[in-house]
Design a protein around this motif. Structure first.
Motif, short mmCIF file in Angstrom:
data_model
loop_
_atom_site.label_atom_id
_atom_site.label_comp_id
_atom_site.label_asym_id
_atom_site.label_seq_id
_atom_site.Cartn_x
_atom_site.Cartn_y
_atom_site.Cartn_z
N ARG A 27 1.02 -1.27 0.32
CA ARG A 27 -0.34 0.11 0.10
C ARG A 27 0.78 0.78 0.26
O ARG A 27 0.61 2.15 -0.80
CB ARG A 27 -0.64 -0.46 1.38
N ALA A 28 1.99 1.36 0.63
CA ALA A 28 3.03 2.38 0.61
C ALA A 28 3.40 2.30 -0.46
O ALA A 28 3.59 3.72 -1.25
CB ALA A 28 3.83 2.15 1.62
N TYR A 57 10.21 -9.75 -5.80
CA TYR A 57 9.10 -9.87 -6.73
C TYR A 57 7.98 -9.21 -6.67
O TYR A 57 7.28 -8.74 -7.61
CB TYR A 57 8.46 -11.49 -6.48
N MET A 58 7.39 -8.82 -5.26
CA MET A 58 6.32 -7.78 -5.66
C MET A 58 6.41 -6.82 -5.99
O MET A 58 5.41 -5.84 -6.98
CB MET A 58 5.62 -8.13 -3.78
N LEU A 59 7.36 -6.44 -5.17
CA LEU A 59 7.60 -4.34 -5.68
C LEU A 59 7.79 -4.41 -6.97
O LEU A 59 7.65 -3.08 -6.99
CB LEU A 59 8.81 -3.45 -4.21
N SER A 60 8.82 -5.39 -8.05
CA SER A 60 10.10 -5.33 -9.19
C SER A 60 8.39 -5.70 -10.03
O SER A 60 8.32 -5.05 -11.46
CB SER A 60 10.47 -6.56 -8.78
N SER A 61 6.83 -5.65 -9.91
CA SER A 61 5.91 -6.40 -10.43
C SER A 61 5.32 -5.14 -10.82
O SER A 61 4.26 -4.71 -12.11
CB SER A 61 5.39 -7.49 -9.93
N GLY A 64 -0.28 -5.46 -6.97
CA GLY A 64 -0.27 -5.82 -5.88
C GLY A 64 -0.98 -6.96 -5.43
O GLY A 64 -1.19 -7.51 -7.00
N LYS A 65 -1.38 -7.51 -4.21
CA LYS A 65 -2.23 -8.94 -4.94
C LYS A 65 -4.23 -8.73 -4.92
O LYS A 65 -4.19 -7.42 -5.06
CB LYS A 65 -1.93 -9.66 -3.28
N LEU A 66 -4.24 -9.96 -5.69
CA LEU A 66 -5.59 -9.55 -5.93
C LEU A 66 -6.23 -10.52 -5.38
O LEU A 66 -6.07 -11.01 -4.77
CB LEU A 66 -5.90 -10.96 -7.37
N ARG A 67 -7.12 -8.94 -4.37
CA ARG A 67 -8.15 -9.75 -3.38
C ARG A 67 -9.51 -9.14 -3.85
O ARG A 67 -10.28 -8.36 -4.16
CB ARG A 67 -7.82 -8.46 -2.29
N ASN A 78 -3.61 -2.91 -6.22
CA ASN A 78 -2.53 -1.39 -6.13
C ASN A 78 -1.53 -2.43 -7.01
O ASN A 78 -1.49 -2.41 -7.46
CB ASN A 78 -2.75 -1.54 -4.95
N THR A 79 -1.56 -0.35 -7.96
CA THR A 79 -0.53 -0.51 -8.88
C THR A 79 0.70 1.12 -8.48
O THR A 79 0.38 2.20 -8.03
CB THR A 79 -0.95 -0.76 -9.83
N TRP A 80 1.54 0.74 -9.39
CA TRP A 80 2.86 1.71 -8.26
C TRP A 80 3.85 1.56 -9.84
O TRP A 80 4.34 0.06 -10.92
CB TRP A 80 3.63 1.73 -7.67
#
Length: 351
Positions: A27-28, A57-61, A64-67, A78-80
Motif C-alpha cells: 500500500r505504501a 518479486y511483489m515490488l518489482s512487478s 499488489g495482490k488480487l483480493r 494496487n499498482t505503481w
C-alpha cells in the motif's frame, strides 16, 4: 536513501523500513505510485529470507495482490511505477536465492560516505533542501522528444553491454537506465547548458556504470544451481560415514557404488536440499542436464528418469547416482587434490 529521496520531497516522509508487513509495503508503494519509495533497515526483517524474496518479486512487478471484495467481485488492485531503494547492514541476496530475485534488483555493497561528518551533514541538508530537483528533472525531460531519449538509451545499453560482457540482460538494462538518468540529471540540474551528447557528461556517467558493474560482479552470489552443487559436495563430505561400508553411522544416506559414483537415497537428498533452502526438483534437473548424475532413458515421452536402480546388500534400491569427480570439476575442484572417498579409489565396487 535520504539524499536520493530529497529530490522529490522531505525524505523522512518518503521513507519506511522493513519492520512492515507485505500488505503495508504494497500500500505504501501504491500510495507513492510514480515516486521513489525508500525502505531502510533491512536487518529489521530478520532471517525471513522467503518473505524478503517475496517482497522483491511483489515490488518489482508493480502490482499488489488480487483480493476479493466482501460483497462479491474483486477489490481495486494496487499498482505503481516506481523505483524502490532499500538499504541495510545485511544483503538481501543469499546463495540459496533463486535467479529471478537477482535479476530484479541491483545490489551494491559499500559505504555511501567517507566519514561520519559527511553523513551527519547529509541528514541535515537533505531535509532542509528538498523537493525541487525532481520537478526540475521532470520539466527537462518532458521537453525532450521520446526518440531522442531512446537514441541515448540504445547507445548506452550497447556500450554497457560491451563494457560488462554480461549475459544477464536484466542487469545490463537496469545499469543502462540508471546511466541514462544520470546523463539527463547532469544536464537538467547539476550542469545546465550541457547537452546529453557532450563527451564529458557521458564519460562520467559511463564511469559510474562501470563501477556499478564491478560492484555487482564482485558481490553477486553465484548461480543458485552452482551453490546447490557445492552444498551437495560439502554435505557428502560432512556425512561421509553415512555412505561408507567401513563403519557407517546412522542415518544411512546412501552408499559408494564405485570410487567416483555416490548413490544417495532420493528422500535423503531432497530433505537436505530443502532444509538448506534449495529446490530439490530444480537442482536434480540441473544435475541431469549437465550429466552430473546417471540417468536412464524411458520409453515414454517424459525424457530420462533421474533415479536409477542399484544393488545394496542383496536388495534392489532406487537412488540418485552422482558422478563425484564430474561434480567436483564442475565447480572448479580438482578431484585428485580433494578426494572424498579415497579408500575406494581403484576398486570396482564397494558392495
Amino acid at each position: 536513501i535520504k539524499a536520493a529521496l530529497s529530490a522529490w520531497g522531505d525524505p523522512e516522509g518518503l521513507m519506511t523500513n522493513f519492520n512492515s508487513t507485505q500488505v503495508g509495503l504494497e500500500r505504501a508503494a501504491a500510495f507513492f505510485s510514480d515516486l521513489p519509495l525508500g525502505i531502510d533497515e533491512r536487518q529489521l526483517a530478520g532471517q525471513k529470507q522467503e518473505s524478503l524474496e517475496k517482497l522483491v518479486y511483489m515490488l518489482s512487478s508493480g502490482q499488489g495482490k488480487l483480493r476479493g471484495a466482501k460483497l462479491g467481485g474483486i477489490q481495486a488492485m494496487n499498482t505503481w511505477r516506481s523505483v524502490i531503494l532499500a538499504s541495510g547492514e545485511e544483503p538481501i541476496l543469499r546463495e540459496t536465492s533463486q535467479t529471478g530475485v537477482g535479476t530484479r534488483m541491483i545490489e551494491i555493497i559499500g559505504a555511501p560516505f567517507d566519514s561520519e561528518e559527511a553523513a551527519r551533514k547529509i541528514h541535515l541538508t537533505a531535509s532542509q533542501n528538498c523537493g525541487w530537483a525532481g520537478p526540475a528533472f521532470i520539466s527537462y525531460i518532458s521537453k525532450m522528444d521520446n526518440d531522442t531519449i531512446m537514441e541515448i538509451y540504445n547507445y548506452i545499453i550497447d556500450t554497457v553491454q560491451f563494457m560488462t560482457k554480461s549475459d544477464n540482460g536484466a542487469h545490463v538494462a537496469a545499469i543502462a537506465a540508471v546511466t541514462v538518468a544520470d546523463i539527463l540529471l547532469e544536464c537538467a540540474v547539476f550542469n545546465k547548458g550541457k547537452e546529453p551528447a557532450d563527451s564529458d557528461v557521458t564519460e562520467r556517467s559511463l564511469a559510474m556504470a562501470k563501477q556499478i558493474n564491478e560492484e555487482i560482479v564482485e558481490n553477486e552470489p553465484p548461480d543458485v544451481n552452482i551453490s546447490a552443487v557445492k552444498f551437495i559436495l560439502d554435505w557428502i563430505s560432512m556425512n561421509s560415514l553415512s555412505f561408507s561400508d567401513k563403519g557407517y553411522k546412522e542415518p544411512r544416506l546412501g552408499f559408494v557404488n564405485v570410487y567416483d559414483q555416490v548413490c544417495i537415497f532420493p528422500t535423503a537428498l531432497r530433505t537436505a536440499l530443502e532444509k538448506e533452502g534449495f529446490s530439490n526438483r530444480k537442482t536434480v534437473k540441473y544435475l541431469s542436464d549437465n550429466n552430473l548424475i546417471e540417468t536412464v532413458e524411458r520409453t515414454d515421452k517424459h525424457g530420462p528418469t533421474n533415479t536409477v536402480t542399484k544393488r545394496l546388500d542383496g536388495h534392489t534400491v532406487r537412488v540418485i547416482a552422482i558422478y563425484l569427480d564430474k561434480m567436483q570439476l564442475h565447480v572448479g575442484i580438482d578431484p585428485e587434490e580433494a578426494p572424498i572417498f579415497e579408500e575406494y579409489k581403484g576398486s570396482e565396487t564397494s558392495f
